[in-house]
Motif scaffolding. Structure first.
Motif, PDB file in Angstrom:
ATOM      1  N   PRO A  83       0.759  -1.102   0.010  1.00 37.81           N
ATOM      2  CA  PRO A  83      -0.081   0.012  -0.038  1.00 37.81           C
ATOM      3  C   PRO A  83       0.681   1.111  -0.116  1.00 37.81           C
ATOM      4  N   MET A  84       2.089   1.244   0.626  1.00 37.95           N
ATOM      5  CA  MET A  84       3.089   2.271   0.711  1.00 37.95           C
ATOM      6  C   MET A  84       3.478   2.577  -0.533  1.00 37.95           C
ATOM      7  N   MET A  85       3.717   1.538  -1.180  1.00 33.47           N
ATOM      8  CA  MET A  85       4.553   1.622  -2.961  1.00 33.47           C
ATOM      9  C   MET A  85       3.448   2.086  -3.810  1.00 33.47           C
ATOM     10  N   LEU A  86       2.256   1.905  -3.595  1.00 32.71           N
ATOM     11  CA  LEU A  86       1.294   2.167  -4.787  1.00 32.71           C
ATOM     12  C   LEU A  86       1.508   3.591  -5.447  1.00 32.71           C
ATOM     13  N   PRO A  87       1.569   4.596  -4.790  1.00 33.78           N
ATOM     14  CA  PRO A  87       1.665   6.054  -5.251  1.00 33.78           C
ATOM     15  C   PRO A  87       2.937   5.948  -6.463  1.00 33.78           C
ATOM     16  N   GLY A  88       3.844   5.457  -5.894  1.00 30.19           N
ATOM     17  CA  GLY A  88       5.273   5.566  -6.913  1.00 30.19           C
ATOM     18  C   GLY A  88       4.907   4.461  -8.083  1.00 30.19           C
ATOM     19  N   VAL A  89       4.381   3.385  -7.974  1.00 30.46           N
ATOM     20  CA  VAL A  89       4.051   2.214  -8.822  1.00 30.46           C
ATOM     21  C   VAL A  89       3.153   2.987  -9.825  1.00 30.46           C
ATOM     22  N   ILE A  90       2.139   3.358  -9.430  1.00 33.78           N
ATOM     23  CA  ILE A  90       1.089   3.847 -10.256  1.00 33.78           C
ATOM     24  C   ILE A  90       1.863   5.105 -11.071  1.00 33.78           C
ATOM     25  N   SER A  91       2.564   6.106 -10.487  1.00 39.38           N
ATOM     26  CA  SER A  91       3.099   7.052 -11.372  1.00 39.38           C
ATOM     27  C   SER A  91       4.029   6.616 -12.426  1.00 39.38           C
ATOM     28  N   GLY A  92       4.825   5.821 -12.075  1.00 39.83           N
ATOM     29  CA  GLY A  92       5.536   5.218 -12.927  1.00 39.83           C
ATOM     30  C   GLY A  92       4.729   4.474 -14.028  1.00 39.83           C
ATOM     31  N   ALA A  93       3.726   3.671 -13.741  1.00 35.93           N
ATOM     32  CA  ALA A  93       3.127   2.985 -14.538  1.00 35.93           C
ATOM     33  C   ALA A  93       2.502   3.805 -15.632  1.00 35.93           C
ATOM     34  N   ILE A  94       2.115   4.973 -15.424  1.00 35.25           N
ATOM     35  CA  ILE A  94       1.298   6.079 -16.396  1.00 35.25           C
ATOM     36  C   ILE A  94       2.528   6.405 -17.435  1.00 35.25           C
ATOM     37  N   LEU A  95       3.608   6.613 -16.950  1.00 33.90           N
ATOM     38  CA  LEU A  95       4.679   6.966 -17.836  1.00 33.90           C
ATOM     39  C   LEU A  95       4.961   5.925 -18.918  1.00 33.90           C
ATOM     40  N   SER A  96       4.886   4.660 -18.187  1.00 37.92           N
ATOM     41  CA  SER A  96       5.336   3.331 -18.876  1.00 37.92           C
ATOM     42  C   SER A  96       3.950   3.305 -20.339  1.00 37.92           C
ATOM     43  N   TRP A  97       2.827   3.418 -19.531  1.00 37.60           N
ATOM     44  CA  TRP A  97       1.365   3.295 -20.572  1.00 37.60           C
ATOM     45  C   TRP A  97       1.856   4.406 -21.671  1.00 37.60           C
ATOM     46  N   ILE A  98       2.163   5.605 -21.267  1.00 34.55           N
ATOM     47  CA  ILE A  98       2.321   6.580 -22.501  1.00 34.55           C
ATOM     48  C   ILE A  98       3.186   6.195 -23.491  1.00 34.55           C
ATOM     49  N   THR A  99       4.475   5.488 -23.080  1.00 29.80           N
ATOM     50  CA  THR A  99       5.352   5.167 -24.084  1.00 29.80           C
ATOM     51  C   THR A  99       5.067   3.898 -24.698  1.00 29.80           C
ATOM     52  N   ILE A 100       4.259   3.045 -24.145  1.00 28.76           N
ATOM     53  CA  ILE A 100       3.677   2.068 -24.901  1.00 28.76           C
ATOM     54  C   ILE A 100       2.856   2.212 -26.077  1.00 28.76           C
ATOM     55  N   ILE A 101       1.949   3.256 -25.754  1.00 34.33           N
ATOM     56  CA  ILE A 101       0.722   3.615 -26.881  1.00 34.33           C
ATOM     57  C   ILE A 101       1.519   4.296 -28.088  1.00 34.33           C
ATOM     58  N   SER A 102       2.794   5.005 -27.873  1.00 35.59           N
ATOM     59  CA  SER A 102       3.260   5.510 -28.717  1.00 35.59           C
ATOM     60  C   SER A 102       4.500   4.841 -29.431  1.00 35.59           C
ATOM     61  N   GLU A 103       4.799   3.764 -29.263  1.00 34.63           N
ATOM     62  CA  GLU A 103       5.936   2.871 -29.412  1.00 34.63           C
ATOM     63  C   GLU A 103       5.714   2.497 -30.885  1.00 34.63           C
ATOM     64  N   LEU A 104       6.889   2.725 -31.816  1.00 33.72           N
ATOM     65  CA  LEU A 104       6.841   2.273 -32.970  1.00 33.72           C
ATOM     66  C   LEU A 104       8.161   1.365 -33.539  1.00 33.72           C
ATOM     67  N   SER A 105       9.087   1.656 -32.919  1.00 34.31           N
ATOM     68  CA  SER A 105      10.566   1.147 -33.334  1.00 34.31           C
ATOM     69  C   SER A 105      10.465  -0.398 -33.505  1.00 34.31           C
ATOM     70  N   THR A 106       9.852  -0.762 -32.075  1.00 37.31           N
ATOM     71  CA  THR A 106       9.608  -2.308 -31.925  1.00 37.31           C
ATOM     72  C   THR A 106       8.435  -2.751 -32.436  1.00 37.31           C
ATOM     73  N   SER A 107       7.519  -2.274 -32.597  1.00 44.10           N
ATOM     74  CA  SER A 107       6.078  -2.527 -33.403  1.00 44.10           C
ATOM     75  C   SER A 107       6.520  -2.850 -35.003  1.00 44.10           C
ATOM     76  N   ILE A 108       7.003  -1.888 -35.378  1.00 48.73           N
ATOM     77  CA  ILE A 108       7.414  -2.070 -36.912  1.00 48.73           C
ATOM     78  C   ILE A 108       8.014  -3.215 -37.371  1.00 48.73           C
ATOM     79  N   ILE A 109       8.729  -3.959 -36.453  1.00 47.20           N
ATOM     80  CA  ILE A 109       9.440  -5.356 -36.588  1.00 47.20           C
ATOM     81  C   ILE A 109       8.393  -6.343 -36.336  1.00 47.20           C
ATOM     82  N   LEU A 110       7.548  -6.266 -35.339  1.00 42.50           N
ATOM     83  CA  LEU A 110       6.752  -7.285 -34.920  1.00 42.50           C
ATOM     84  C   LEU A 110       5.427  -7.499 -35.342  1.00 42.50           C
ATOM     85  N   TYR A 111       5.014  -6.509 -35.799  1.00 43.05           N
ATOM     86  CA  TYR A 111       3.415  -6.524 -36.108  1.00 43.05           C
ATOM     87  C   TYR A 111       3.164  -7.283 -37.454  1.00 43.05           C
TER      88      TYR A 111
END
Length: 552
Positions: free
Chosen positions: A472-500
């Motif tokens: 429970p004490m970790m969750l704020p930091g986890v969620i904050s980092g997860a939002i940044l991970s989420w944003i970079t996932i939905i805008s990912e191209l260089s890996t997707s262009i090889i695998l899609y």
């Protein structure tokens, strides 16, 4: 702290080994397979350095490497030169609309760079709006936006916010008493910044520069769209791996190995310099923004507003374009929602795929980040130290190279993953986990070990203590980092262009293919959707974290 010193093999040891095994299968083994493939002759199947000799033997190939080096060094230097004063002004002075500006700076960096390339082509291309306006009104020929100049412009504006976030965080940790002492000795203005401030934040600048360097080195979409013959390594690797005429995956593997070795050397040099220059700062009296007057105030506002305008111009162009009527490949007068209707009817699967893949990926990332952060901080030993290094290694591996490694490794039985959502999820998890892991580990460091010791002394098991107290004490930091991970996932191209494949196409792939086909209206509508998702994600981040900006 007996419960930490006298550990036996328990559930956390099992979790550590399971996570380590996951990384061996999905990262270490694929990269090792890539290394083997680069040193095997495609015809004879014997050990050979032929591919490496081929790369260094022709100017066409090693020239692409030097082009990438020129781009990455230039972009990194420009980003430092622009971002450092920007962060200093925003931290030290009161700027009107500061909160909104901080959000806009972040939004400008959260789109795929190739969308910026596409936007600048619309503005300053051969038939661009600004190009035609300058020619018709003033008979002035606009500068050539293609090639090195265009790549430099797009990547610099895209990546300045990364160093800005790093430097802003470092400036907030400086004790203002140091600056006041310098001023009492007549060390003010630029002299104070050069003698006191810059040396204090130099390790942070180097860390931010490394991230910018790696992002610029790995970028595929920008040189592909706006490069026009200015070939860089990611484009060269893509062409060699994908091309049906003359392509050679063994040669692509060899180029990838060269890039990984080079990136690793840069990373180690950066770490060595940072460690030599690093020190601890306790911000007992943090720097507070002060109000300035006169010409300094005017210049500070002009600098900030001008950068925000230039950085947001590509996204403003994309949003505006998305509502224009189109006739074939030509924009006509009037506004409508036709581009959005076309986007949903033609690439609707790409939109749903993006959310499905991103949601699965972020769920796995959150679980792994929580477990890895805990074991690497609380249960340090040789294995967890090695796990910490392995999990951060994707930080320096370009996305296209990771995609090739996964495809080469999992394109045959017994593990056949090519063409599936699973291979994209694995790639996104490995590449974007460090964002969430970094913030999760930081918050574990802040949690006092005495809290866990108290729970265990009262009879709670290690696992129960973790779930009831630590998590429970970790969750704020986890969620904050997860939002940044989420944003970079939905805008990912260089890996997707090889695998899609056609069944696993994502929004960024759809945008890229629509731009290549000249369907700018549809591409713009998809790009606008990505911008809206990004803004909503950032607002969630601010709400959860209680912050008004993002610092690293």
């Amino acid at each position: 702290m007996k419960f930490i010193k006298n550990r036996k093999f328990d559930i956390w040891s099992s979790i550590t080994l399971i996570v380590f095994l996951f990384y061996i299968i999905t990262l270490v083994f694929p990269l090792f397979t890539l290394l083997i493939k680069s040193a095997i002759n495609g015809n004879s199947g014997k050990f050979s350095l032929e591919y490496f000799m081929k790369f260094f033997g022709k100017q066409y190939y090693y020239g692409a490497f030097f082009n990438s080096l020129k781009v990455t060094i230039s972009v990194t230097l420009l980003c430092v030169i622009i971002a450092t004063p920007l962060a200093y002004i925003m931290t030290s002075f009161k700027i009107k609309g500061k909160t909104a500006i901080q959000i806009l700076i972040l939004v400008s960096s959260m789109q795929p760079p190739f969308i910026g390339a596409y936007s600048w082509i619309l503005l300053l291309g051969r038939n661009g709006v600004i190009t035609n306006g300058l020619k018709q009104t003033f008979n002035i020929t606009a500068p050539n936006i293609y090639g090195f100049t265009g790549i430099l412009l797009v990547l610099t504006l895209q990546l300045v916010p990364l160093i800005y976030m790093y430097v802003s965080g470092a400036l907030k940790s400086i004790d203002n008493s140091l600056l006041e002492a310098a001023e009492s000795m007549n060390c003010t203005g630029i002299k104070k910044m050069a003698k006191i401030t810059i040396p204090l934040i130099l390790p942070t600048i180097l860390a931010g520069s490394l991230l910018v360097f790696m992002r610029a080195l790995a970028d595929f979409g920008t040189p592909m769209l706006i490069g026009e013959g200015y070939k860089t390594v990611p484009v060269l690797i893509f062409n060699e791996f994908i091309s049906e005429v003359g392509g050679d995956d063994g040669f692509a593997a060899a180029i990838s190995v060269i890039v990984i070795i080079f990136a690793t050397i840069v990373f180690l040099v950066q770490k060595y310099i940072s460690n030599k220059k690093s020190f601890t700062m306790n911000s007992l009296h943090p720097v507070r923004a002060k109000k300035i007057k006169g010409i300094k105030n005017i210049l500070a506002h002009i600098y900030v507003y001008l950068f925000v305008l230039l950085a947001l111009l590509p996204q403003i162009t994309v949003i505006y374009t998305s509502f224009l009527n189109t006739s074939g490949l030509i924009f006509t007068k009037g506004f409508s929602l036709n581009n959005y209707r076309s986007a949903f009817s033609r690439v609707g699967d790409a939109i749903s795929n993006t959310f499905i893949i991103a949601l699965i990926s972020i769920s796995i990332i959150v679980i792994l980040a929580i477990l890895i952060a805990y074991v690497t901080v609380r249960r340090r030993n040789a294995i967890t130290n090695l796990l910490d290094i392995v999990t951060m290694f994707p930080y320096i591996v370009p996305g296209s190279i990771l995609g090739i490694a996964l495809l080469v490794c999992f394109n045959k039985k017994p593990i056949m993953l090519s063409g599936t959502i699973a291979i994209l999820v694995i790639a996104f998890v490995i590449r974007r986990l460090p964002y969430t892991l970094r913030s999760s580990a930081a918050i574990v460091h802040q949690i006092s070990i005495s809290v866990e010791e108290a729970a265990i002394s009262l009879g709670a098991s290690n696992l129960k203590t973790f779930f009831k107290i630590t998590l429970p004490m970790m969750l704020p930091g986890v969620i904050s980092g997860a939002i940044l991970s989420w944003i970079t996932i939905i805008s990912e191209l260089s890996t997707s262009i090889i695998l899609y494949t056609a069944r696993t196409k994502t929004m960024t792939i759809a945008i890229y293919t629509e731009v290549i086909r000249g369907n700018y209206g549809v591409a713009a509508s998809l790009g606008t959707m990505l911008s809206v998702i990004t803004i909503i994600s950032l607002l969630i981040f601010f709400k959860v974290s209680g912050q008004s900006d993002v610092t690293i």
